[in-house]
Design a protein around this motif. Structure first.
Motif, PDB file in Angstrom:
ATOM      1  N   SER A 158       0.803  -1.218   0.000  1.00 58.52           N
ATOM      2  CA  SER A 158       0.000   0.000   0.000  1.00 58.52           C
ATOM      3  C   SER A 158       0.837   1.269   0.000  1.00 58.52           C
ATOM      4  CB  SER A 158      -0.928   0.006   1.229  1.00 58.52           C
ATOM      5  OG  SER A 158      -0.156  -0.074   2.432  1.00 58.52           O
ATOM      6  N   ILE A 159       2.168   1.124   0.208  1.00 60.71           N
ATOM      7  CA  ILE A 159       3.009   2.319   0.334  1.00 60.71           C
ATOM      8  C   ILE A 159       4.015   2.438  -0.802  1.00 60.71           C
ATOM      9  CG2 ILE A 159       4.644   3.542   1.826  1.00 60.71           C
ATOM     10  CD1 ILE A 159       3.377   2.104   4.204  1.00 60.71           C
ATOM     11  N   VAL A 160       4.809   1.392  -1.043  1.00 62.83           N
ATOM     12  CA  VAL A 160       5.905   1.476  -2.008  1.00 62.83           C
ATOM     13  C   VAL A 160       5.879   0.279  -2.952  1.00 62.83           C
ATOM     14  CG1 VAL A 160       7.407   2.800  -0.469  1.00 62.83           C
ATOM     15  CG2 VAL A 160       7.479   0.292  -0.421  1.00 62.83           C
ATOM     16  N   GLY A 161       6.708   0.381  -4.006  1.00 65.44           N
ATOM     17  CA  GLY A 161       6.898  -0.714  -4.937  1.00 65.44           C
ATOM     18  C   GLY A 161       8.161  -1.484  -4.610  1.00 65.44           C
ATOM     19  N   TYR A 162       8.248  -2.722  -5.125  1.00 61.74           N
ATOM     20  CA  TYR A 162       9.379  -3.581  -4.800  1.00 61.74           C
ATOM     21  C   TYR A 162       9.977  -4.194  -6.066  1.00 61.74           C
ATOM     22  CZ  TYR A 162       7.786  -3.280   0.035  1.00 61.74           C
ATOM     23  OH  TYR A 162       7.415  -2.823   1.264  1.00 61.74           O
ATOM     24  N   HIS A 218      17.886   0.792   2.306  1.00 61.34           N
ATOM     25  CA  HIS A 218      18.100   1.756   1.223  1.00 61.34           C
ATOM     26  C   HIS A 218      17.406   1.277  -0.053  1.00 61.34           C
ATOM     27  CE1 HIS A 218      21.007   4.207   3.425  1.00 61.34           C
ATOM     28  NE2 HIS A 218      21.509   3.071   3.891  1.00 61.34           N
ATOM     29  N   PRO A 219      16.804   2.194  -0.813  1.00 61.15           N
ATOM     30  CA  PRO A 219      16.130   1.794  -2.054  1.00 61.15           C
ATOM     31  C   PRO A 219      17.133   1.581  -3.188  1.00 61.15           C
ATOM     32  CG  PRO A 219      15.927   4.153  -1.747  1.00 61.15           C
ATOM     33  CD  PRO A 219      16.621   3.631  -0.513  1.00 61.15           C
ATOM     34  N   LEU A 220      16.690   0.813  -4.162  1.00 60.38           N
ATOM     35  CA  LEU A 220      17.454   0.575  -5.382  1.00 60.38           C
ATOM     36  C   LEU A 220      17.022   1.617  -6.406  1.00 60.38           C
ATOM     37  CD1 LEU A 220      19.475  -1.453  -6.688  1.00 60.38           C
ATOM     38  CD2 LEU A 220      17.484  -2.723  -7.497  1.00 60.38           C
ATOM     39  N   GLN A 221      18.005   2.342  -6.973  1.00 59.00           N
ATOM     40  CA  GLN A 221      17.700   3.420  -7.919  1.00 59.00           C
ATOM     41  C   GLN A 221      17.850   2.934  -9.362  1.00 59.00           C
ATOM     42  OE1 GLN A 221      20.679   6.115  -6.004  1.00 59.00           O
ATOM     43  NE2 GLN A 221      18.976   7.579  -5.912  1.00 59.00           N
ATOM     44  N   PHE A 222      16.906   3.344 -10.207  1.00 60.14           N
ATOM     45  CA  PHE A 222      16.883   2.969 -11.620  1.00 60.14           C
ATOM     46  C   PHE A 222      17.055   4.238 -12.462  1.00 60.14           C
ATOM     47  CE2 PHE A 222      14.749  -0.301  -9.357  1.00 60.14           C
ATOM     48  CZ  PHE A 222      14.858  -1.470 -10.082  1.00 60.14           C
ATOM     49  N   TYR A 223      17.923   4.159 -13.479  1.00 65.29           N
ATOM     50  CA  TYR A 223      18.130   5.287 -14.386  1.00 65.29           C
ATOM     51  C   TYR A 223      17.991   4.795 -15.829  1.00 65.29           C
ATOM     52  CZ  TYR A 223      20.029   7.928 -10.434  1.00 65.29           C
ATOM     53  OH  TYR A 223      20.195   8.579  -9.218  1.00 65.29           O
ATOM     54  N   LEU A 228      12.953   1.701  -6.035  1.00 63.88           N
ATOM     55  CA  LEU A 228      12.210   0.553  -5.519  1.00 63.88           C
ATOM     56  C   LEU A 228      13.011  -0.103  -4.404  1.00 63.88           C
ATOM     57  CD1 LEU A 228      11.005  -1.198  -8.821  1.00 63.88           C
ATOM     58  CD2 LEU A 228       9.599   0.176  -7.273  1.00 63.88           C
ATOM     59  N   PHE A 229      12.332  -0.664  -3.453  1.00 65.57           N
ATOM     60  CA  PHE A 229      12.995  -1.439  -2.413  1.00 65.57           C
ATOM     61  C   PHE A 229      13.099  -2.897  -2.864  1.00 65.57           C
ATOM     62  CE2 PHE A 229      11.580   2.255  -0.048  1.00 65.57           C
ATOM     63  CZ  PHE A 229      12.639   2.501   0.806  1.00 65.57           C
ATOM     64  N   VAL A 230      14.148  -3.573  -2.442  1.00 64.53           N
ATOM     65  CA  VAL A 230      14.366  -4.970  -2.822  1.00 64.53           C
ATOM     66  C   VAL A 230      13.531  -5.868  -1.921  1.00 64.53           C
ATOM     67  CG1 VAL A 230      16.050  -6.830  -3.060  1.00 64.53           C
ATOM     68  CG2 VAL A 230      16.689  -4.472  -3.644  1.00 64.53           C
ATOM     69  N   ILE A 258      13.385  -7.803 -11.618  1.00 66.18           N
ATOM     70  CA  ILE A 258      11.952  -7.861 -11.894  1.00 66.18           C
ATOM     71  C   ILE A 258      11.246  -6.749 -11.124  1.00 66.18           C
ATOM     72  CG2 ILE A 258       9.883  -9.299 -11.756  1.00 66.18           C
ATOM     73  CD1 ILE A 258      11.738 -11.740 -11.832  1.00 66.18           C
ATOM     74  N   VAL A 259      10.463  -5.937 -11.843  1.00 65.20           N
ATOM     75  CA  VAL A 259       9.814  -4.767 -11.248  1.00 65.20           C
ATOM     76  C   VAL A 259       8.349  -4.739 -11.682  1.00 65.20           C
ATOM     77  CG1 VAL A 259      11.999  -3.494 -11.327  1.00 65.20           C
ATOM     78  CG2 VAL A 259      10.339  -3.229 -13.189  1.00 65.20           C
ATOM     79  N   PRO A 260       7.513  -3.920 -11.031  1.00 67.09           N
ATOM     80  CA  PRO A 260       6.112  -3.765 -11.480  1.00 67.09           C
ATOM     81  C   PRO A 260       6.045  -3.173 -12.889  1.00 67.09           C
ATOM     82  CG  PRO A 260       6.402  -2.928  -9.249  1.00 67.09           C
ATOM     83  CD  PRO A 260       7.780  -3.198  -9.780  1.00 67.09           C
ATOM     84  N   LEU A 261       5.064  -3.611 -13.665  1.00 64.02           N
ATOM     85  CA  LEU A 261       4.923  -3.153 -15.044  1.00 64.02           C
ATOM     86  C   LEU A 261       4.660  -1.651 -15.116  1.00 64.02           C
ATOM     87  CD1 LEU A 261       4.687  -3.755 -18.066  1.00 64.02           C
ATOM     88  CD2 LEU A 261       2.283  -4.360 -17.689  1.00 64.02           C
ATOM     89  N   ASP A 262       3.834  -1.128 -14.210  1.00 61.03           N
ATOM     90  CA  ASP A 262       3.545   0.314 -14.263  1.00 61.03           C
ATOM     91  C   ASP A 262       4.785   1.143 -13.934  1.00 61.03           C
ATOM     92  OD1 ASP A 262       3.655  -0.451 -11.633  1.00 61.03           O
ATOM     93  OD2 ASP A 262       1.747   0.457 -11.052  1.00 61.03           O
ATOM     94  N   PHE A 263       5.653   0.635 -13.071  1.00 64.20           N
ATOM     95  CA  PHE A 263       6.906   1.331 -12.778  1.00 64.20           C
ATOM     96  C   PHE A 263       7.805   1.356 -14.008  1.00 64.20           C
ATOM     97  CE2 PHE A 263      11.396   1.012 -11.618  1.00 64.20           C
ATOM     98  CZ  PHE A 263      11.571   2.151 -10.836  1.00 64.20           C
ATOM     99  N   ALA A 264       7.912   0.222 -14.700  1.00 67.65           N
ATOM    100  CA  ALA A 264       8.746   0.153 -15.902  1.00 67.65           C
ATOM    101  C   ALA A 264       8.218   1.103 -16.973  1.00 67.65           C
ATOM    102  CB  ALA A 264       8.787  -1.281 -16.422  1.00 67.65           C
TER     103      ALA A 264
END
Length: 406
Positions: free
Chosen positions: A141-145, A164-169, A191-193, A210-216
């Protein structure tokens, strides 16, 4: 049993005037038997490793994967795909979006393959079986993983439930690079692992996250586009029939792949290695059949008086040639049958009891014993090459006998 076969059988087991002929005959039988056994066992081990690799890939690879032929993405909002997703034999329909990204975790960074998946990805694959740490989840309900491969986790020194979150660029689409402020040319997401997985395959463990589709879609500037559609069929469904149907409906704009086609390069290389080994062992078998030529040639010389007796009793050249041709084929056939029985027995014992182990302890390898998979097509191929070489090794000395002695 015909006259020629009866005489050939008696010649094979009767005592010769020179004991060396008996020894060479036994050596010929043993040579053919051992080479035949080696062919069966070697091909079965290759089959076993291929099945093992296929089982490892199957935890993440779907039954069927649809990809565009041109370009990286396609629009899934097309009604064609909506209709296909409702087909009866399709159990899970999952769109995915894959792209290369730069991962940054604290002071470490590395390139990786980001795979955006939908919420039903856990139903599509067996990802829970390959998790080393954490639980597979895409969001709460708060963050993506994100779920990362074990190689990425080791290199970034990241893991499940780290604070610590994982950063995507990723580079922004249709935007020129700002040389004054290059960072402005990149989209960024965090995203958090949630979990770490291991497939024991480098292209997954060391590269995939592997990440959520909406995040990608968000960090890649897409809306309804995907790079592929992954499909899981219902138990008992005909995969080849489904692939043919999908190709017919989708036309020439898309490729439809089963699991073997998704890892085509890996499996093709294994098939090449397997049949190259088969040819090498077939060459050794050909050398072993030279003993048959020597044994049969010496037997013809040893039985020269018997040949004259048979001729005086009315036997023609064709019957005498057939006797010794049958004799040579019997030597190869006995060796081949012994080799096949030994090879099949060893493969079945290894397949069910794992007698030959990998390493001294357990857990050091993916499997504890050499994987073996006996396939009857390999048995038929071995029987074919042994029969061919056995016939040729018998035909040559008989041909020489007809031209020189008869």
């Amino acid at each position: 049993m015909g006259l020629s076969s009866t005489i050939a059988w008696r010649y094979l087991f009767s005592k010769k005037s020179h004991s060396a002929i008996n020894i060479i005959s036994m050596v010929s039988v043993c040579g053919v038997a051992l080479t035949t056994m080696a062919l069966i066992c070697t091909l079965s081990v290759y089959n076993g490793f291929q099945e093992l690799i296929a089982s490892l890939y199957s935890t993440l690879d779907p039954d069927i994967k649809i990809e565009p032929i041109k370009g990286k993405t396609f629009d899934i909002s097309d009604t064609l795909f909506t209709d296909i997703s409702k087909w009866e034999n399709i159990e899970v329909w999952s769109p995915v979006l894959e792209e290369n990204v730069l991962l940054v975790y604290r002071d470490k960074q590395m390139p990786a393959l980001m795979k955006g998946v939908s919420d039903n990805f856990g139903q599509l694959t067996e990802i829970d079986k390959i998790l080393l740490d954490g639980n597979f989840m895409l969001r709460d309900s708060i963050v993506g993983y994100a779920t990362i491969g074990v190689g990425i986790a080791n290199q970034l020194e990241a893991g499940a439930r780290f604070v610590h979150p994982l950063q995507f660029y990723t580079p922004k689409r249709n935007v020129r690079v700002n040389m004054v402020n290059p960072a402005a040319s990149f989209n960024e997401g965090n995203l958090f692992v949630a979990a770490v997985f291991s497939v024991n395959q480098q292209e997954y463990d060391d590269q995939m996250v592997i990440v959520p589709l909406d995040f990608a879609r968000k960090i890649l500037d897409y809306t309804t586009e995907v790079s592929a559609i992954e499909i899981k069929l219902k138990p008992g469904a005909d995969i080849s029939g489904m692939i043919s149907h999908l190709k017919e409906v989708l036309g020439d704009s898309y490729t439809v792949k089963d699991r073997m086609m998704q890892q085509e390069d890996s499996f093709r290389m294994m098939q090449i290695e397997k049949w190259m080994t088969f040819l090498i062992l077939a060459f050794i078998l050909m050398i072993a059949t030279f003993n048959v030529i020597g044994s049969l040639s010496m037997l013809i010389i040893d039985k020269k008086e018997n040949i004259l007796t048979l001729q005086s009793m009315g036997a023609d050249d064709r019957l005498i040639s057939k006797i010794f041709l049958t004799e040579g084929c019997l030597i190869s056939a006995i060796g081949a049958v012994i080799g096949l029985v030994l090879g099949i027995t060893l493969c079945l014992l290894q397949q069910h009891f794992g007698l030959l182990r990998l390493g001294e302890g357990t857990g050091a390898f993916v499997v504890d014993a050499y994987p073996v998979e006996l396939m009857w097509v390999d048995v038929i191929a071995v029987m074919g090459i042994v029969s061919l070489l056995g016939f040729l090794s018998a035909w040559y000395p008989v041909r020489y006998m007809r031209s020189k002695l008869l």
